[in-house]
Design an enzyme around this catalytic site. Structure first.
Site, PDB file in Angstrom:
ATOM      1  N   GLU A 107      14.606 -14.512  -0.872  1.00  0.00           N
ATOM      2  CA  GLU A 107      14.821 -15.697   0.122  1.00  0.00           C
ATOM      3  C   GLU A 107      13.976 -16.635  -0.015  1.00  0.00           C
ATOM      4  OE1 GLU A 107      15.649 -14.818   4.104  1.00  0.00           O
ATOM      5  OE2 GLU A 107      16.437 -12.997   3.745  1.00  0.00           O
ATOM      6  N   ASP A 156       0.741  -1.102  -0.021  1.00  0.00           N
ATOM      7  CA  ASP A 156       0.071  -0.064   0.016  1.00  0.00           C
ATOM      8  C   ASP A 156       0.795   1.198  -0.101  1.00  0.00           C
ATOM      9  OD1 ASP A 156      -2.899   1.059   0.420  1.00  0.00           O
ATOM     10  OD2 ASP A 156      -1.660   1.980   2.101  1.00  0.00           O
TER      11      ASP A 156
END
Length: 557
Positions: free
Chosen positions: A276, A216
């Site tokens: 990751e 956002d």
């Protein structure tokens, strides 16, 4: 607290993990308060969403995006988070979320969740501590500033929700910054500890198994520590795509309170975290009316920042062929290695069927916009109910709950009109959304006439058109990941080609309410390929006859 993965994304020899699944993906946005109420309190919840996932999967989309469901005082209906690691009781529990995630993955749906990290709720423990005094361990976790000698705020920055972007706190005898409500204080991302804490909260959900984040107001993370006042924008240069035209926020060029260069380095930290976890993705919301394409290009360039981003080009712009052509050309020019996420509607703007067409054949218009959106280059966000042709609800002032609309009523009615509950059965109480006496927002009567149970029985319904067009899109890599090139066309017509490998498709759309004949470029031959809603392929002299709000998608020979 580390949480073991609930639904780890694995690859198999038969089905290797596609790390780029997001590129060209279609994402279905769910506003949890308004999708399905399971427990009968008039507010949608996570169990309700889980019960409706078969409907979403059957549409043929690739992923869902869940608007915030975290613990919150709900002053901004979940976009004011007080605990990033838990589910608000209104929506359910962490166990409910885990079951939703498991069900979505079993139906082939990725799950993207909102991350509202530019600000927190003023009820967040971080802010409660920060506001106590100027010496506590989190004293500089938020944007604090001394007043001017006369007691006024330190500069002219404005809140999108109206008034100054600064609120006085009597404990510290300082102002704190808030880009939105006064109950949404802005975090200080210049502080490395703030970045670390936010990234740790994001890791919590990655460990839980989510497939990515919708970020956002991704360009609001940093503000200038120099606190320089923003320059004035001339009235003739106003751009109301980020804020409504009646909002004085448009009177400034927002050079110092958002879209700061420091943001780029933090985005690389977010990307490093996501990398990751193979196959995870990010999509950023860029709210910057003056520089949105430039910012989008910066934020999605290379492979070390956001995967994709969306702007308010189509969420706030006009339904005009030249506007679309210009936006496509600028995106290709300014962000050649970036990736845009396209959307015509979402939870913050007037539904596009109402925004762009106040009367006339909305069914034909809805089919045209669906085909346009699903053939342009980029990933796509569909907003719940868009596939039904839901219109903007006309609500009375006493029905409003959105503080944004209440502040600027009646010239701007806020966001409640696009957030009314989903309808499922035409003759059921509240359209099948809830068994409660009333829902948190009214269910418009005309929405009942567009409920899925009715559209399922109509072979030419908008719902069937969305399903068919989504299927057609998946069958053509040129539409999913191909390049795009706009072509010259008569006024009111948007025309472009999409190319991947040996396949090139021609797409032409009449965006007007009258028929238009399009002369195809010399030497360009096309044939029909049974695209949903497409007019017949041209014959003879190569003219393409497009009816009002008619489109054509065909193969270039």
């Amino acid at each position: 607290m580390a949480v073991p993965p609930m639904t780890e994304q694995k690859s198999t020899p038969e089905q290797p993990l596609d790390k780029d699944w997001w590129r060209g993906a279609v994402i279905y946005q769910i506003y949890p308060r308004s999708f399905q109420d399971h427990n009968g309190d008039g507010v949608g919840d996570l169990v309700g969403i889980t019960e409706r996932l078969d409907y979403v999967a059957d549409l043929g989309v690739d992923a869902i995006w869940l608007s915030p469901f975290f613990t919150s005082p709900m002053k901004d209906f979940g976009y004011d988070v007080s605990n990033y690691r838990d589910v608000d009781p209104i929506f359910g529990t962490l166990g409910d979320f885990d079951r939703l995630l498991e069900k979505a993955h079993s139906r082939g749906l990725k799950v993207i969740i909102d991350q509202v990290i530019s600000h927190t709720s003023d009820k967040h423990p971080w802010f409660s501590e920060s506001r106590q005094n100027r010496t506590n361990p989190r004293h500089d976790w938020y944007m604090w500033a001394d007043p001017n000698p006369d007691g006024t705020p330190p500069n002219n920055w404005l809140s999108i929700f109206g008034g100054s972007a600064w609120a006085w706190d009597s404990r510290r005898m300082q102002y704190y910054m808030h880009n939105f409500l006064t109950s949404q204080p802005d975090l200080n991302f210049h502080n490395q500890q703030v970045q670390d804490a936010v990234l740790s909260d994001m890791r919590f959900w990655l460990e839980r198994g989510v497939d990515g984040f919708r970020l956002d107001t991704v360009n609001f993370y940093f503000a200038s520590l120099g606190l320089e006042s923003n320059p004035v924008v001339k009235p003739e240069d106003f751009n109301a795509s980020t804020a409504p035209a009646v909002n004085p926020y448009n009177f400034q060029e927002h050079l110092y309170d958002k879209s700061r260069p420091e943001n780029l380095e933090f985005l690389t930290r977010i990307r490093a975290l996501l990398d990751e976890y193979p196959g995870r993705t990010s999509v950023g919301e860029i709210g910057d009316s003056q520089h949105q394409l430039e910012v989008m290009a910066q934020y999605t360039s290379g492979t070390d920042k956001l995967h994709m981003a969306y702007t308010f080009d189509y969420l706030g712009g006009a339904f005009d062929a030249q506007h679309f052509k210009t936006s496509i050309d600028l995106t290709e020019k300014d962000a050649p290695d970036g990736w845009i996420c396209l959307a015509f509607s979402n939870h913050d703007v007037v539904r596009h069927v109402s925004r762009w067409m106040s009367h006339g054949d909305r069914e034909a218009f809805g089919k045209l916009t669906a085909t346009m959106l699903l053939t342009m280059r980029g990933s796509v966000c569909l907003y719940q109910g868009e596939e039904l042709g839901l219109t903007e609800a006309e609500l009375a002032f006493e029905d409003l709950v959105d503080p944004y609309g209440i502040e600027f009523w009646p010239q701007f009615k806020g966001r409640d009109g696009c957030r009314t509950p989903m309808v499922w059965q035409s003759s059921a109480h509240l359209g099948g959304f809830s068994t409660a006496p009333r829902a948190w927002l009214p269910v418009p009567g005309d929405h009942l006439l567009k409920a899925p149970d009715l559209q399922e029985k109509q072979n030419d319904s908008l719902l069937h058109h969305y399903r068919a067009t989504l299927k057609f899109r998946r069958q053509h890599q040129a539409l999913v990941k191909g390049t795009i090139k706009t072509l010259e066309a008569p006024e009111g017509v948007l025309m472009f080609t999409r190319t991947a490998g040996a396949e090139t498709l021609l797409c032409a759309f009449n965006m007007t309410g009258g028929p238009i004949v399009v002369r195809l470029p010399d030497g360009l031959g096309v044939k029909g390929i049974d695209a949903p809603g497409s007019v017949a392929a041209p014959v003879g002299d190569g003219d393409l006859s497009l009816p009002a709000f008619g489109g054509f998608v065909g193969a270039v020979l």
